[in-house]
Design an enzyme around this catalytic site. Sequence first.
Site, PDB file in Angstrom:
ATOM      1  N   ASN A 106       1.205  -0.815   0.021  1.00 18.57           N
ATOM      2  CA  ASN A 106      -0.207  -0.099   0.363  1.00 18.57           C
ATOM      3  C   ASN A 106       1.604   1.539   0.099  1.00 18.57           C
ATOM      4  OD1 ASN A 106      -2.134   1.618   0.175  1.00 18.57           O
ATOM      5  ND2 ASN A 106      -1.797   1.923   2.530  1.00 18.57           N
ATOM      6  N   HIS A 108       0.651   4.760   0.428  1.00 25.58           N
ATOM      7  CA  HIS A 108       0.387   6.163   1.875  1.00 25.58           C
ATOM      8  C   HIS A 108       0.883   7.478   2.174  1.00 25.58           C
ATOM      9  CE1 HIS A 108      -2.654   7.066   5.326  1.00 25.58           C
ATOM     10  NE2 HIS A 108      -1.200   7.777   6.197  1.00 25.58           N
ATOM     11  N   SER A 135       4.898   6.827   2.449  1.00 27.15           N
ATOM     12  CA  SER A 135       5.431   5.622   2.432  1.00 27.15           C
ATOM     13  C   SER A 135       5.065   4.236   1.707  1.00 27.15           C
ATOM     14  CB  SER A 135       4.970   5.015   4.378  1.00 27.15           C
ATOM     15  OG  SER A 135       5.231   5.797   5.226  1.00 27.15           O
ATOM     16  N   ASP A 144      -2.863   0.721   8.014  1.00 27.65           N
ATOM     17  CA  ASP A 144      -1.209   1.299   8.371  1.00 27.65           C
ATOM     18  C   ASP A 144      -0.045   0.794   9.352  1.00 27.65           C
ATOM     19  OD1 ASP A 144      -2.706   2.625   5.338  1.00 27.65           O
ATOM     20  OD2 ASP A 144      -3.750   4.250   6.879  1.00 27.65           O
TER      21      ASP A 144
HETATM   22  C1  GAR Z   1      -2.254   9.116  -3.066  1.00 25.72           C
HETATM   23  O1  GAR Z   1      -1.408   9.585  -2.289  1.00 25.72           O
HETATM   24  C2  GAR Z   1      -2.676   7.506  -1.759  1.00 25.72           C
HETATM   25  O2  GAR Z   1      -1.254   7.797  -1.115  1.00 25.72           O
HETATM   26  C3  GAR Z   1      -3.190   7.929  -1.333  1.00 25.72           C
HETATM   27  O3  GAR Z   1      -4.092   8.060  -1.720  1.00 25.72           O
HETATM   28  C4  GAR Z   1      -3.922   9.339  -3.288  1.00 25.72           C
HETATM   29  C5  GAR Z   1      -4.362   8.261  -3.985  1.00 25.72           C
HETATM   30  O4  GAR Z   1      -4.113   9.479  -4.468  1.00 25.72           O
HETATM   31  N1  GAR Z   1      -3.920   6.929   0.016  1.00 25.72           N
HETATM   32  C6  GAR Z   1      -4.223   7.217   1.061  1.00 25.72           C
HETATM   33  O5  GAR Z   1      -4.561   7.856   1.643  1.00 25.72           O
HETATM   34  C7  GAR Z   1      -4.934   5.234   1.447  1.00 25.72           C
HETATM   35  N2  GAR Z   1      -5.218   5.448   3.275  1.00 25.72           N
HETATM   36  P1  GAR Z   1      -4.089   9.571  -6.635  1.00 25.72           P
HETATM   37  O6  GAR Z   1      -6.042   8.684  -6.968  1.00 25.72           O
HETATM   38  O7  GAR Z   1      -4.471  10.441  -7.427  1.00 25.72           O
HETATM   39  O8  GAR Z   1      -3.167   8.259  -6.969  1.00 25.72           O
END
Ligand code: GAR
Length: 192
Positions: A106, A108, A135, A144
């Site tokens: 995943n 984060h 991360s 997480d």
């Molecule tokens: C990313 O920053 C990812 O790390 C986060 O959502 C965003 C997705 O962006 N995920 C989390 O926060 C999970 N807890 P994207 O759809 O533009 O790739």
Amino acid sequence: MLNVAVLISGAGSNLRAFLDAAADADYPARVVAVGADRDAEGLAHADQFGIPSFSVPYSAYPTRDAWGEALAVQLRASNPDLIVLSGLMRLLPDGLVAEFAPRIINTHPAYLPEFPGAHGVRDALASGAPQTGASVIQVDGGVDTGPILAQERIAIEPGDTEESLHDRIKPVERRLLIDVVRRIAEGELALS
Ligand code: GAR
């Protein structure tokens, strides 16, 4: 060649960067399926690369476990070596994690274990901390809490908004993700 399934919830900009990296003939992994827990905008990236995509809407199932079983059916169909959660904003049910672990990772947008959960960027900004990070972790049953595979610090600048900070974090997340998957594919990084 490592076969990767990617799960998203939103725009999929990190997915897009990963698809671009995997399109390089020298990259040792390829995306075999892209899935989402809703009708996510980012599924269009898979279409553009001619990669099968699917949506298993969370809202269509009575329980998290029922949703997870439907998601597992889709994932099994592409027989991935690795599942990448790239902006999937759902906790996977224990049964699904047990079936695919340790082959689920995943990304984060914070320096875990700091600021876990759905609002990692907002929470870091609200804390007043001078820095946050990005991360890539292995997924376990918690929010997480899995082993950290790669992470990097990013400064929080005066005047940052959630959007401006997230815009600086995402390129780092992409770089870390592309590198972690490469290291897994090349046997340099073992998941256990
Ligand atoms: C990313 O920053 C990812 O790390 C986060 O959502 C965003 C997705 O962006 N995920 C989390 O926060 C999970 N807890 P994207 O759809 O533009 O790739």
